[in-house]
Design an enzyme around this catalytic site. Structure first.
Site, PDB file in Angstrom:
ATOM      1  N   ASP A  72       0.786  -1.172   0.211  1.00 21.38           N
ATOM      2  CA  ASP A  72       0.053  -0.015  -0.200  1.00 21.38           C
ATOM      3  C   ASP A  72       0.820   1.193  -0.100  1.00 21.38           C
ATOM      4  O   ASP A  72       0.545   2.345  -0.544  1.00 21.38           O
ATOM      5  CB  ASP A  72      -0.762  -0.109   1.098  1.00 21.38           C
ATOM      6  CG  ASP A  72      -1.846   1.473   1.075  1.00 21.38           C
ATOM      7  OD1 ASP A  72      -2.526   1.558   0.433  1.00 21.38           O
ATOM      8  OD2 ASP A  72      -1.466   2.004   2.487  1.00 21.38           O
ATOM      9  N   GLU A 100      -2.016  -5.191  -3.384  1.00 24.98           N
ATOM     10  CA  GLU A 100      -0.941  -4.594  -2.942  1.00 24.98           C
ATOM     11  C   GLU A 100       0.078  -5.346  -2.307  1.00 24.98           C
ATOM     12  O   GLU A 100       1.195  -5.203  -2.212  1.00 24.98           O
ATOM     13  CB  GLU A 100      -1.663  -3.932  -1.709  1.00 24.98           C
ATOM     14  CG  GLU A 100      -2.499  -2.570  -1.989  1.00 24.98           C
ATOM     15  CD  GLU A 100      -3.452  -2.032  -0.940  1.00 24.98           C
ATOM     16  OE1 GLU A 100      -4.083  -1.218  -0.908  1.00 24.98           O
ATOM     17  OE2 GLU A 100      -3.437  -2.802   0.084  1.00 24.98           O
TER      18      GLU A 100
END
Length: 227
Positions: free
Chosen positions: A49, A121
């Site tokens: 992320d 992610e």
């Protein structure tokens, strides 16, 4: 560790040859099938992320030197939000190679937006740890593609659209209330309820308050538009 045929094909689709294939295997492992000897992808998701955020911030910053912070922020949010990560994951067939427990598979886990977004992610983090920032940046820019240059058309996130909906009807901005928290401290799951003063509300669960708020806003928008 050697990748399975499906995993190797997936690595080819994202354009990266892993020197440490165990990183990709971990990135594709959901908590529903993890064990002490088979770690899940939650830690990688956390790192991915942040890598994605830096890449998108840099790309937007360099693309238009005249953009203000107020213009860049909604574009950034649109590019890194869970829905966008899940859309990219679908395009590269990530769901097909996810390692899920039996119950998660039966409930359609390979199609769930949250699982796909989280795994995307995690894959980013796997490439970053395997080869460094430059290869992970190149992969992200390649996979996100035209989204980066066309983001203006879809820059408003669900919370922004819900606030505009309320304002257009003379209502105050929606409230976002944490109504639940589950799981261990290192991997909490939050339940957030989006509420309008007019009484309509919708809830959502996610691993961050930001994602839960966005998903709750999106759910409420769907119900309002369908009413």
């Amino acid at each position: 560790m050697k990748l399975s045929a499906d995993q190797a094909q997936f690595a080819g689709r994202i354009g990266h040859e892993f020197g440490r294939p165990e990183l990709l295997v971990q990135a594709l492992t959901h908590g529903s099938i993890s064990s002490a000897s088979r770690p899940d992808n939650q830690r990688l998701e956390f790192l991915g992320d942040r890598v994605l955020g830096l890449v998108m911030a840099e790309a937007l910053f360099m693309a238009d030197p005249t953009s203000t912070e107020g213009q860049l922020a909604p574009q950034f949010n649109a590019l890194v939000r869970k829905e966008t990560c899940a859309a990219v994951a679908r395009e590269i067939g990530l769901g097909d190679v996810l390692r899920l427990g039996r119950s998660e598979m039966k409930s359609g886990g390979r199609r769930k937006e949250a699982l796909l977004g989280d795994a995307m992610e995690a894959v980013i983090a796997a490439v970053y740890l395997d080869a460094g920032f430059a290869p992970s940046r190149d992969m992200i820019l390649r996979l996100w593609g035209e989204r980066i240059t066309t983001v203006e058309a879809d820059a408003r996130d669900a919370k922004t659209m819900l606030q505009e909906w309320a304002q257009a009807r003379g209502l105050p901005p929606p409230a976002y209330v944490e109504t639940g928290r589950e799981g261990p401290d290192h991997a909490p799951v939050f339940t957030i309820e989006a509420r309008l003063q007019s009484g309509q509300a919708a809830s959502a669960r996610a691993k961050s308050k930001r994602d839960a708020s966005q998903q709750a806003a999106q759910s409420l928008l769907h119900s309002l538009n369908g009413a």
